[in-house]
Write a protein that holds these residues in place. Structure first.
Motif, PDB file in Angstrom:
ATOM      1  N   GLN A 157       0.771  -1.089  -0.011  1.00 43.59           N
ATOM      2  CA  GLN A 157       0.114   0.077   0.017  1.00 43.59           C
ATOM      3  C   GLN A 157       0.763   1.291  -0.128  1.00 43.59           C
ATOM      4  O   GLN A 157       0.641   2.213  -0.510  1.00 43.59           O
ATOM      5  N   LEU A 158       1.857   1.270   0.567  1.00 49.16           N
ATOM      6  CA  LEU A 158       2.864   2.291   1.018  1.00 49.16           C
ATOM      7  C   LEU A 158       3.429   2.496  -0.686  1.00 49.16           C
ATOM      8  O   LEU A 158       3.569   3.999  -0.985  1.00 49.16           O
ATOM      9  N   GLN A 159       3.877   1.624  -1.145  1.00 51.19           N
ATOM     10  CA  GLN A 159       4.599   1.758  -2.591  1.00 51.19           C
ATOM     11  C   GLN A 159       3.487   2.353  -3.757  1.00 51.19           C
ATOM     12  O   GLN A 159       3.810   3.199  -4.141  1.00 51.19           O
ATOM     13  N   ASN A 160       2.329   1.659  -3.368  1.00 47.98           N
ATOM     14  CA  ASN A 160       1.209   2.064  -4.513  1.00 47.98           C
ATOM     15  C   ASN A 160       1.008   3.756  -4.088  1.00 47.98           C
ATOM     16  O   ASN A 160       0.700   4.420  -5.205  1.00 47.98           O
ATOM     17  N   VAL A 161       0.856   4.025  -2.844  1.00 42.23           N
ATOM     18  CA  VAL A 161       0.607   5.439  -2.669  1.00 42.23           C
ATOM     19  C   VAL A 161       1.712   6.492  -3.301  1.00 42.23           C
ATOM     20  O   VAL A 161       1.433   7.529  -3.882  1.00 42.23           O
TER      21      VAL A 161
ATOM     22  N   ALA B 188       4.606  15.719   0.354  1.00 45.85           N
ATOM     23  CA  ALA B 188       5.671  16.571   1.060  1.00 45.85           C
ATOM     24  C   ALA B 188       6.267  15.736   2.103  1.00 45.85           C
ATOM     25  O   ALA B 188       7.441  16.267   2.392  1.00 45.85           O
ATOM     26  N   ALA B 189       5.749  14.763   2.961  1.00 46.58           N
ATOM     27  CA  ALA B 189       6.192  13.981   3.775  1.00 46.58           C
ATOM     28  C   ALA B 189       5.471  12.813   4.193  1.00 46.58           C
ATOM     29  O   ALA B 189       4.319  12.674   3.655  1.00 46.58           O
ATOM     30  N   PHE B 190       6.300  11.923   4.522  1.00 45.89           N
ATOM     31  CA  PHE B 190       5.776  10.958   5.282  1.00 45.89           C
ATOM     32  C   PHE B 190       5.989  10.695   7.082  1.00 45.89           C
ATOM     33  O   PHE B 190       7.227  11.047   7.405  1.00 45.89           O
ATOM     34  N   TRP B 191       5.163  10.432   7.625  1.00 49.30           N
ATOM     35  CA  TRP B 191       5.180  10.529   9.091  1.00 49.30           C
ATOM     36  C   TRP B 191       4.766   9.386   9.906  1.00 49.30           C
ATOM     37  O   TRP B 191       3.905   8.481   9.475  1.00 49.30           O
ATOM     38  N   ALA B 192       5.601   8.845  10.736  1.00 47.57           N
ATOM     39  CA  ALA B 192       5.392   7.673  11.576  1.00 47.57           C
ATOM     40  C   ALA B 192       6.020   7.727  12.899  1.00 47.57           C
ATOM     41  O   ALA B 192       7.027   8.239  13.034  1.00 47.57           O
ATOM     42  N   GLU B 193       5.310   6.982  13.924  1.00 53.81           N
ATOM     43  CA  GLU B 193       5.980   6.770  15.162  1.00 53.81           C
ATOM     44  C   GLU B 193       5.995   5.411  15.233  1.00 53.81           C
ATOM     45  O   GLU B 193       5.373   4.368  14.967  1.00 53.81           O
TER      46      GLU B 193
ATOM     47  N   ALA C  77       9.940   3.362   3.655  1.00 55.87           N
ATOM     48  CA  ALA C  77       9.324   4.674   3.550  1.00 55.87           C
ATOM     49  C   ALA C  77      10.669   5.683   3.429  1.00 55.87           C
ATOM     50  O   ALA C  77      10.349   6.448   2.545  1.00 55.87           O
ATOM     51  N   GLY C  78      11.636   5.237   3.798  1.00 60.72           N
ATOM     52  CA  GLY C  78      12.932   6.367   3.420  1.00 60.72           C
ATOM     53  C   GLY C  78      13.117   6.215   2.018  1.00 60.72           C
ATOM     54  O   GLY C  78      13.492   7.362   1.687  1.00 60.72           O
ATOM     55  N   GLU C  79      13.310   5.134   1.483  1.00 65.17           N
ATOM     56  CA  GLU C  79      13.638   4.986   0.120  1.00 65.17           C
ATOM     57  C   GLU C  79      12.427   5.692  -0.724  1.00 65.17           C
ATOM     58  O   GLU C  79      12.874   6.517  -1.615  1.00 65.17           O
ATOM     59  N   CYS C  80      11.357   5.645  -0.316  1.00 64.58           N
ATOM     60  CA  CYS C  80      10.073   6.237  -1.214  1.00 64.58           C
ATOM     61  C   CYS C  80      10.228   7.668  -1.015  1.00 64.58           C
ATOM     62  O   CYS C  80      10.155   8.332  -1.915  1.00 64.58           O
ATOM     63  N   CYS C  81      10.491   8.071   0.070  1.00 68.09           N
ATOM     64  CA  CYS C  81      10.452   9.589   0.390  1.00 68.09           C
ATOM     65  C   CYS C  81      11.741  10.080  -0.497  1.00 68.09           C
ATOM     66  O   CYS C  81      11.768  11.290  -1.082  1.00 68.09           O
ATOM     67  N   ASP C  82      12.866   9.279  -0.266  1.00 70.41           N
ATOM     68  CA  ASP C  82      14.310  10.044  -1.280  1.00 70.41           C
ATOM     69  C   ASP C  82      13.810  10.059  -2.709  1.00 70.41           C
ATOM     70  O   ASP C  82      14.277  10.954  -3.150  1.00 70.41           O
ATOM     71  N   ALA C  83      13.197   8.916  -3.150  1.00 69.57           N
ATOM     72  CA  ALA C  83      12.693   8.828  -4.680  1.00 69.57           C
ATOM     73  C   ALA C  83      11.884  10.070  -5.126  1.00 69.57           C
ATOM     74  O   ALA C  83      11.949  10.499  -6.373  1.00 69.57           O
ATOM     75  N   VAL C  84      11.034  10.520  -4.177  1.00 69.64           N
ATOM     76  CA  VAL C  84      10.405  11.917  -4.656  1.00 69.64           C
ATOM     77  C   VAL C  84      10.398  12.965  -3.977  1.00 69.64           C
ATOM     78  O   VAL C  84       9.897  14.147  -4.228  1.00 69.64           O
ATOM     79  N   GLY C  85      11.565  13.078  -3.018  1.00 69.77           N
ATOM     80  CA  GLY C  85      11.839  14.405  -2.589  1.00 69.77           C
ATOM     81  C   GLY C  85      10.935  14.758  -1.197  1.00 69.77           C
ATOM     82  O   GLY C  85      10.826  15.892  -0.787  1.00 69.77           O
ATOM     83  N   ALA C  86      10.268  13.739  -0.780  1.00 76.17           N
ATOM     84  CA  ALA C  86       9.499  13.990   0.591  1.00 76.17           C
ATOM     85  C   ALA C  86      10.243  13.839   1.641  1.00 76.17           C
ATOM     86  O   ALA C  86      11.435  13.318   1.643  1.00 76.17           O
ATOM     87  N   ALA C  87       9.951  14.629   2.920  1.00 77.38           N
ATOM     88  CA  ALA C  87      10.649  14.583   4.258  1.00 77.38           C
ATOM     89  C   ALA C  87      10.168  13.170   4.787  1.00 77.38           C
ATOM     90  O   ALA C  87       8.960  12.790   4.703  1.00 77.38           O
ATOM     91  N   LEU C  88      11.116  12.427   5.346  1.00 80.28           N
ATOM     92  CA  LEU C  88      10.692  10.988   6.116  1.00 80.28           C
ATOM     93  C   LEU C  88      10.807  11.808   7.454  1.00 80.28           C
ATOM     94  O   LEU C  88      11.867  12.269   8.144  1.00 80.28           O
ATOM     95  N   CYS C  89       9.778  11.925   8.271  1.00 78.66           N
ATOM     96  CA  CYS C  89       9.657  12.551   9.699  1.00 78.66           C
ATOM     97  C   CYS C  89       9.233  11.405  10.670  1.00 78.66           C
ATOM     98  O   CYS C  89       8.174  11.042  10.582  1.00 78.66           O
TER      99      CYS C  89
END
Ligand SMILES: Cc1ncc(COP(=O)(O)O)c(C=O)c1O
Length: 456
Positions: free
Chosen positions: A229-233, A242-247, A266-278
Motif C-alpha cells: 500500500q505504501l509503495q502504491n501511494v 511533502a512528507a511521510f510521518w510515522a511513530e 518509507a525512507g527510500e520512497c521519500c528519497d525517490a520523490v523528495g518528500a521528508a521522512l519524519c
C-alpha cells in the motif's frame, strides 16, 4: 519532619501538606520489596482529609466533580499514593514521559545545582545559554547513523510540548514543498492510520479531525506495515507528497510496532520523490540504549521529533532534529516566544547521561517485559491474541474488547496503573511503559500480577 514553610501551607493548606508529607515519608522509609507487598492497599495514616475539588477542571480530564480520592497525592520512583492513601505501581511512567519515575533525586539535585551554578529557567532564544546549545549538539550527534552519513544537522529546542515540535515539522515540510513543488498542486502528507502527533489543529488534522476547516492540504492514511500500500501511494502521488510521518511504536494505537523494514522502505520512497521522512520519537526517544530509535535500525530521517522523556517529566521540553535544507522558517514561524529553557535543557542533558548509563539494562529489562507478556499470551491464548510493541513500550492485545476493558479495570483496582486502548473500533489492548528504574524484580511482579488477574 513536617514542612512548615508559611508560603506553601498558605497556598496548599496545612492539612494537604501534612498528607503529602506523611506519604513522602512512607515512600522514603520503605524498600521496593516492602512497597511491592503493599501495592493496591490503603496505607494506614495517609489520606488527604481535604482533597481539593476539581469542578473547574475540564470533564474530559476527569474534572467537573468533587475529588473522590483517586487523584495523585505523592510519589517516588515507580510508586505513587493517591489522596485516599492507596499505593500504586505506575506501569506507564505517568503519561509515558517519566523515564525515571516521580522526582528522581538525581534530577532534583540537577535542578538545584544548575540554578546555583547560574543556569536560568529561561531567557531570550536569540542568546541561548550553554545547556541549550550542549543539548542541541548532543541530540544532533545521536540522531545520525553510526556510519557517519549526516542526515540531521540542526536542532530546534525550546518549544514546550511535543505538539509544538510536530507542528514546527509540518510547517517546515509545507514551506519546503511550496518552494520546490508548489506548482504541482496541494501537498500530501502520508501518515499511518491511527497516528497521534499532538493536540493542535494541524497535528489533529493528520488524524482526521478539522477536515472541513483546513483546506489545500491532503492527508492519505496508510496501514502500518503494509508495504504494498505504501509503495502504491508513493507511485500514484509521487512528487506531490511533502512528507511521510510515522511513530515507530504507535502508543496511541495499541502499541503497534512499525517494522524497521517498513520504515526503511518509507525512507527510500521519500528519497525517490523528495518528500521528508519524519519520525516522531516522542514515545520511543529516551527509552533506547542509544537514546533515539531511528539510528539503531538504520533509518535516516530528515526530521526526528523528541519530547516527553527528554526531560523525564520535569519542565516539558521538546526538540525537532532536522536536516538543514528545512531550516527555512522565520523566527516566530515555529518557535514560541518563550526562550530556550536552559534549566530544562540541563535536565535533558542529565537525563540523557542517565539513560546512557543503563543502556545494557534497557535491553535486558525490555526483553524481559516482552518475554513475560509473551508467556501470558501463550498461557491465556483463549483470551489474548498477541503481544505488541517493543521492549518497555508494550501492549497485550485481547481477542475481545470486553476482556481488555475488564482486565484494565481489575489491574487498576489491584494497584497496577496501566492504560487500555479499547475505545476505538477494533482496539482491545492494554499498554505498559515501565520507567527505566524498573528492574527484574519489578517486571516479575507486574507479570505475576497480570497472570493472577488472568487466572481469576
Ligand atoms: C507520538 C506522539 N507524538 C506527539 C505527541 C504530542 O506530545 P505532547 O502531548 O507533549 O504535546 C505525543 C503525546 O503523547 C505522542 O505520543
Amino acid at each position: 519532619m513536617l514542612l512548615t514553610s508559611g508560603l506553601i501551607s498558605r497556598l496548599l493548606s496545612e492539612r494537604k501538606l501534612a498528607a503529602m508529607q506523611a506519604g513522602r515519608e512512607f515512600l522514603e522509609t520503605h524498600s521496593t520489596d516492602e512497597l511491592l507487598k503493599l501495592v493496591g492497599q490503603r496505607i494506614k495514616g495517609i489520606s488527604a482529609t481535604d482533597p481539593e475539588d476539581k469542578l473547574v477542571l475540564p470533564s474530559c480530564y476527569g474534572g467537573g466533580q468533587p475529588s473522590q480520592g483517586e487523584d495523585y497525592l505523592v510519589g517516588k520512583g515507580l510508586f505513587y499514593i493517591t489522596e485516599e492513601g492507596r499505593l500504586f505501581l505506575d506501569c506507564t511512567s505517568g503519561h509515558y514521559q517519566m523515564v525515571w519515575g516521580y522526582n528522581h533525586p538525581q534530577l532534583c539535585r540537577a535542578v538545584e545545582e544548575g540554578q546555583k551554578a547560574g543556569i536560568v529557567w529561561d531567557n531570550h532564544s536569540n542568546i541561548p545559554q550553554a545547556p541549550v546549545k550542549c543539548l542541541a549538539n548532543r541530540l544532533v550527534a545521536l540522531a545520525n547513523a553510526p556510519d557517519g552519513s549526516h542526515s540531521i544537522d540542526k536542532a530546534l529546542i525550546g518549544i514546550c510540548t511535543g505538539t509544538s515540535a510536530c507542528a514546527a515539522a509540518l510547517k517546515m515540510q509545507l514551506c519546503s514543498y511550496q518552494r520546490s513543488r508548489g506548482d504541482k498542486g496541494p501537498p500530501i502528507m502520508v501518515v499511518l492510520d491511527g497516528n497521534y502527533h499532538g493536540t493542535d489543529m494541524f497535528t489533529q488534522y493528520l488524524r482526521g479531525m478539522w477536515r472541513e476547516y483546513l483546506t489545500n492540504l491532503e492527508v492519505i492514511s496508510v496501514q502500518p506495515n503494509d508495504r504494498g500500500q505504501l509503495q502504491n501511494v508513493f507511485n500514484q502521488y509521487g512528487e506531490r507528497i511533502a512528507a511521510f510521518w510515522a511513530e515507530p511504536v504507535m502508543m496511541k494505537r495499541e502499541a503497534i510496532l512499525v517494522e524497521p523494514d517498513y520504515l526503511r522502505l518509507a525512507g527510500e520512497c521519500c528519497d525517490a520523490v523528495g518528500a521528508a521522512l519524519c519520525i516522531d520519537e516522542i514515545q520511543t526517544g529516551f527509552w533506547q540504549p542509544g537514546i533515539l530509535y531511528s539510528p539503531s535500525i538504520g533509518v535516516k530521517p530528515d526530521m526526528i521529533v523528541v519530547g516527553k522523556g527528554m526531560t523525564a517529566g520535569f519542565h516539558p521540553l521538546s526538540a525537532l532534529l532536522f536536516n538543514s535544507k528545512y531550516d527555512i522558517l522565520e523566527q516566530y514561524d515555529a518557535l514560541n516566544t518563550n526562550g530556550g529553557a536552559a534549566l530544562a535543557s540541563y535536565v535533558g542533558l542529565c537525563c540523557l547521561d542517565m539513560v546512557e548509563s543503563v543502556s545494557e539494562q534497557i535491553v535486558s529489562v525490555g526483553d524481559q517485559i516482552m518475554s513475560g507478556l509473551s508467556s501470558l499470551a501463550t498461557q491465556f491464548n483463549d483470551r489474548i491474541q498477541q503481544t505488541q510493541g517493543f521492549r518497555h513500550l508494550a501492549g497485550l492485545k485481547f481477542r475481545q474488547v470486553e476482556d481488555a476493558l475488564d482486565f484494565h479495570r481489575r489491574a487498576v483496582e489491584s494497584g497496577l496503573w496501566i492504560r487500555a486502548h479499547a475505545y476505538h473500533q477494533g482496539h482491545s489492548t492494554v499498554l505498559t511503559k515501565l520507567g527505566l528504574l524498573a528492574d527484574e524484580k519489578i517486571v516479575d511482579y507486574m507479570i505475576a500480577g497480570f497472570r493472577s488477574l488472568l487466572q481469576n
